[in-house]
Write a protein that holds these residues in place. Structure first.
Motif, short mmCIF file in Angstrom:
data_model
loop_
_atom_site.label_atom_id
_atom_site.label_comp_id
_atom_site.label_asym_id
_atom_site.label_seq_id
_atom_site.Cartn_x
_atom_site.Cartn_y
_atom_site.Cartn_z
N VAL A 637 55.01 146.81 -77.20
CA VAL A 637 55.79 148.03 -77.42
C VAL A 637 55.43 148.65 -78.76
N PRO A 642 53.79 150.18 -73.52
CA PRO A 642 54.98 149.69 -72.81
C PRO A 642 54.67 149.13 -71.44
N ASP A 643 53.62 149.62 -70.79
CA ASP A 643 53.27 149.09 -69.46
C ASP A 643 52.94 147.60 -69.54
N GLU A 646 56.09 145.66 -69.99
CA GLU A 646 56.86 145.59 -68.75
C GLU A 646 56.28 144.53 -67.82
N LEU A 673 61.68 147.89 -75.07
CA LEU A 673 60.97 148.57 -73.99
C LEU A 673 61.77 149.76 -73.46
N LEU A 674 63.05 149.55 -73.24
CA LEU A 674 63.90 150.65 -72.76
C LEU A 674 63.94 151.80 -73.77
N ALA A 676 61.54 152.52 -75.89
CA ALA A 676 60.23 153.18 -75.84
C ALA A 676 60.12 154.10 -74.63
N ARG A 677 60.81 153.74 -73.55
CA ARG A 677 60.82 154.58 -72.34
C ARG A 677 61.84 155.73 -72.47
N ARG A 678 62.53 155.78 -73.62
CA ARG A 678 63.55 156.79 -73.91
C ARG A 678 64.75 156.69 -72.97
N ARG A 679 65.00 155.48 -72.51
CA ARG A 679 66.19 155.21 -71.71
C ARG A 679 67.24 154.65 -72.66
N ARG A 821 57.32 157.06 -82.36
CA ARG A 821 58.78 157.17 -82.45
C ARG A 821 59.20 157.89 -83.73
#
Length: 911
Positions: A637, A642-643, A646, A673-674, A676-679, A821
């Motif tokens: 990350v 991020p892939d 994951e 990870l979440l 980085a995925r902007r979740r 980020r």
């Protein structure tokens, strides 16, 4: 993995040579080791010779070097015998503590000169220590210009060869039978003529065994039943029919049965020795003058049963003859010969002969004790030697003592499953309390190392029920507490330091040091951790008491003082582990070093060290990898991939292992990870759950470390209450705080601070504090938060200044994900940064090298070896190999010599 689609031998040599050549190419991602598997006489050695011939033609002008060794024809069967011969290393006798390090340093030096191909024949006959090193060489081939070619029989099955074959960078080829064209080519090569008609038909049934084909041709020629003209043909007749119907086994047996008198006795002694030997040694076993054996040896040579090698040692021309001689010798005579050979052998080899002579377990135990110095630093060899007597120990005290020794040797060499099996079996027959105690300790240790905490604790409970009040009971109770703590099975005790920790058992001392470290007082744990390591050197310590003592000083030093002190601690404890031949500790040491690299912002170093450590953990059955897996996913990350994170976490969640100390590091990586995925909302919810889990376990040092990133996740996810909870929980930490924890606490307070100005000041102070102790990742986060707080206060110039600090650290660390980020967060606050993305490294060329890779390249140019560089940089040799490998690939050069030349040429260019 097995190589599919090979239906004949034609082109096999070329195929393997091309595969080895590709493995040597800079940046190669394919297999780097190839295993050729076949039964007796299947043509493994011939295939390896063909490959070597192809390689010599394909790699002219010394563009790569090639080294060969064969275990079957090796006169030195001592520990590391094959490895010493292959690499050209002269190890002292007895085996030194750093034998593996010397061998691997030599490998590193050879690869520094030019790409290297290592060819090992008859690996199934190698000593176990050499096979263990072979596994490490294969692992190192990921990062060195190194390729390996290994020939082996599927029987006898060897544990370390099974491990080697399970590696994803190893490709196995099972030799297919010869087809008609292969048979014709073999006949032509052997005789100079092509076979026709009847002869070809007679040969084809033996096409699965080239050795049988060549021996049959020789037998037919000696019998005078071949017509030799322009072509080769078989004359009809019962003699020819009988000879061609025989299998290889029948033919070899017939040749051996034809031996008589002294020739037969020499063959028997040679078979018993199991290696090439001088005529004088054979005569010594026979208790004869060497001159008495001249005629007998000549008979063996004339009949093609044996031959002299370049060192004038006599050996069988093929293993099939040795097997046939042993099989044809009555067991009582073999025992007599082994007994005679034992009197001439060195201590380690003597054990094998004593066992084969049918000696009592007591006599075998005596031989093992005599070889103690020779085997002290080769536990895999001791475990291998004792495999046969341990399988048939019976119930005698000496027999169980042998099982105890083998189980201990197996566990010391990282063969935990076998150690468990041997210990469980022997425990059934152990009637002497001390032996039963030792077997339980081995069993508990093996289960614990594999992460089977509940089963190990159950055994401890049984042992405690049987144990009378004694020091042994105290040790068991402390081990129970230690394993409960290691597995995170109960919340850690929140109590003051033990009043007199030095009164604890060694295991209790380790447990107390780790408890203090985890619960927020690592500075109080430092001296206890070092005291446990020092005490472990005492001769009064029982086996497996405090066996992990040399792991924890770096772990504690990292939390108490930061990366710089932890690096020094790693070097010291690795030296101690080498002295004690505790190979199993190489896994936690490697993973600890990776954690230190990560804290220090050496993300490339950390990734390489984690990858190597996790690979080693799989091979050594080490189950406590949760923290390493989570940390490695976090590096993905941080580096902007991020892939990969994951995928890594999905694999972990599909087959989870225990969480070491209950530390939810994989959950921490999931939060990153979440984010980085902007979740952000999901990240905040998960962070709250993970925080609560760790808080209930009283893991306050870990909570302090993750507090800044969880606070950020809470703010980005709109959960300001959680951010306040974090700050409040941190106020419960015992004071004074050691520097690493103080920096994190100050940073978490900055994130929770409602006043942007005060938050900026706190974040800057945290950054300076972290930088002073080498906590680069904490400093990176602190400068990021200082920039965000300054932007919120309206100080855009200050925000840009602090952002530049953060981006510079991210650039040097290779943390592209963090840089992305930082830019995104400031852009949302209307602070525009000069686009620095073009400053990030391209995939190839000089600008592609990381700062560490550049430093390593310069040190290579200065003439330093891999181990020298590793010591100078406080990293592992394997990490140096990784940096060199990356540099070679990025610059498109093949060796360190070429790398050094490129560095010198570049430095001489005018500016």
């Amino acid at each position: 993995m097995n190589e599919p689609g090979l239906s004949s031998r034609r082109g096999l040599g070329t195929y393997l040579a091309q595969g080895l050549g590709r493995a040597l190419a800079p940046g190669s991602q394919g297999p780097s080791a190839f295993v050729v598997t076949g039964g007796t006489g299947a043509g493994k050695s011939r295939t390896l010779r063909e490959v070597c011939s192809e390689l010599r033609e394909a790699l002219p002008d010394a563009s790569a070097s090639l080294r060969q060794a064969g275990a079957a024809h090796l006169a030195d069967k001592a520990p590391y015998g094959l490895a010493k011969s292959l690499l050209g290393v002269d190890l002292a006798s007895p085996v030194p503590a750093d034998a593996e390090d010397r061998l691997l340093a030599r490998l590193d030096a050879l690869c520094a000169t030019a790409p290297l191909v290592l060819v090992i024949d008859d690996a199934h006959e190698a000593d176990a220590a050499s096979l263990a090193v072979l596994n490490r060489m294969v692992a190192a081939s990921r990062d060195l210009p190194l390729a390996l070619l290994v020939g082996r029989r599927p029987s006898p099955e060897r544990e370390y060869l099974k491990r080697l074959l399970s590696s994803p960078i190893v490709r196995e080829t099972v030799l297919p039978p010869l087809d008609e064209r292969d048979v014709d080519a073999l006949v032509h090569e052997h005789t100079g003529r092509w076979p026709t008609g009847r002869l070809r038909s007679a040969l084809l049934p033996h096409r699965g065994n080239p050795l049988r084909l060549t021996t049959l041709l020789d037998d037919l020629d000696r019998a005078g039943v071949l017509d030799t003209g322009d072509v080769l043909e078989l004359r009809p007749g019962p003699q020819a029919d009988d000879m061609t119907r025989r299998s290889l086994d029948e033919a070899v047996t017939s040749a051996v049965q034809a031996l008589e008198g002294p020739a037969r006795e020499v063959a028997r002694i040679l078979a018993v020795l199991g290696r090439p030997a001088a005529t004088e040694e054979i005569a010594a076993v026979a208790k004869l003058e060497p001159i008495r054996l001249v005629e007998a040896v000549q008979v063996l040579v004339d009949r093609g049963v044996a031959s002299f090698d370049a060192d004038e040692l006599l050996g069988f021309t093929h293993a099939g003859y040795r097997v046939a001689v042993e099989r044809g010798t009555p067991a009582p005579l073999l025992r007599v010969l082994h007994s005679a050979a034992a009197q001439q052998a060195d201590p380690a080899d003597r054990i094998r002969h004593v066992i084969a002579s049918g000696a009592t377990p007591k006599a075998v135990l005596s031989a093992v004790q005599d070889a103690e110095n020779d085997l002290a630093h080769a536990p895999a060899v001791e475990a291998d030697l004792l495999a046969v007597p341990t399988a048939a120990t019976g119930t005698s005290m000496a027999g169980v003592a042998l099982a105890v020794r083998r189980a201990r040797a197996l566990s010391r060499s990282g063969q935990m499953t076998q150690a468990e099996t041997v210990a469980r079996t022997a425990l059934i027959h152990a009637t002497e309390p001390r032996q039963a105690d030792e077997l339980r300790l081995v069993l508990i240790f093996a289960l614990s190392a594999r992460g089977e905490a509940h089963e190990a604790l159950s055994l401890m409970n049984e042992a405690l029920d049987e144990a009378s009040p004694s020091r042994a009971r105290d040790v068991l109770q402390q081990q129970h507490r230690q394993l409960t703590q290691l597995g995170g099975l109960e919340p850690l005790a929140l109590r003051p330091p033990t009043a007199n920790p030095l009164a604890l058992t060694l295991t209790g001392l380790v447990t107390e040091a780790v408890r203090l470290c985890l619960t927020g007082s690592p500075h109080l744990a430092v001296e206890l951790a070092w005291e446990a390591s020092r005490r472990h050197m005492s001769r009064d310590v029982r086996p497996y008491e405090g066996s992990s003592s040399d792991i924890w000083p770096p772990f504690v030093e990292l939390a108490a003082s930061g990366p710089r002190a932890a690096y020094d601690a790693v070097r010291e404890v690795q030296r101690l582990a080498d002295e004690r031949a505790a190979q199993w500790q190489s896994v936690p040491h490697q993973l600890l070093r990776a954690s230190i690299d990560m804290s220090a912002g050496r993300l490339d170093d950390a990734a390489a060290a984690f990858d190597a450590g996790l690979e080693l953990a799989d091979s050594m059955e080490f189950g406590w990898t949760s923290h390493a897996v989570g940390s490695r996913a976090m590096i993905d990350v941080l580096r902007g991939d991020p892939d990969a994170a994951e995928t890594r976490l999905a694999h972990w969640n599909s087959e989870p292992r225990p969480l070491i100390f209950g530390l939810p590091q994989p959950g921490r990586a999931e939060v990153s990870l979440l984010e980085a995925r902007r979740r952000y909302a999901e990240a905040a919810r998960l962070a709250r759950t993970v925080w609560r889990t760790a808080s209930e376990q009283h893991l306050y040092t870990w909570l302090t470390t993750v507090a800044p990133e969880f606070s950020r996740a809470a703010l980005l996810g709109g959960d300001e209450a959680f951010c306040a909870t974090i700050a409040q929980d941190l106020r419960q930490l015992p004071r004074p705080l050691p520097p690493p924890l103080a920096a994190s606490v100050r940073l978490a307070e900055a994130l929770a601070c409602p006043d942007p100005g005060a938050a900026t000041a706190k974040a800057c102070a945290a950054a300076a504090e972290a930088e002073s102790i080498g906590e680069t990742l904490t400093a990176l986060t602190a400068w990021e938060e200082a920039a965000v707080a300054a932007a919120k206060s309206g100080s855009k110039d200050q925000a840009r200044q602090y952002a530049r600090q953060a981006l510079e650290i991210a650039l040097n660390a290779g943390a592209a994900g963090v840089a992305q980020r930082v830019r995104a967060r400031l852009r949302a606050l209307d602070v525009r940064l000069k686009d620095t993305r073009n400053r990030y490294r391209p995939p190839t060329g000089w600008d592609a090298l990381t700062p560490t890779e550049t430093q390593v390249a310069e040190m290579v140019t200065a003439g330093l070896s891999g181990p020298d560089i590793a010591r100078a940089m406080s990293v592992s040799t394997r990490t140096v190999q990784t940096h060199v490998s990356h540099s070679l690939a990025k610059l498109g050069v093949a060796s360190r010599i070429e790398l050094a030349a490129a560095v010198r040429a570049r430095s001489q260019r005018p500016l």
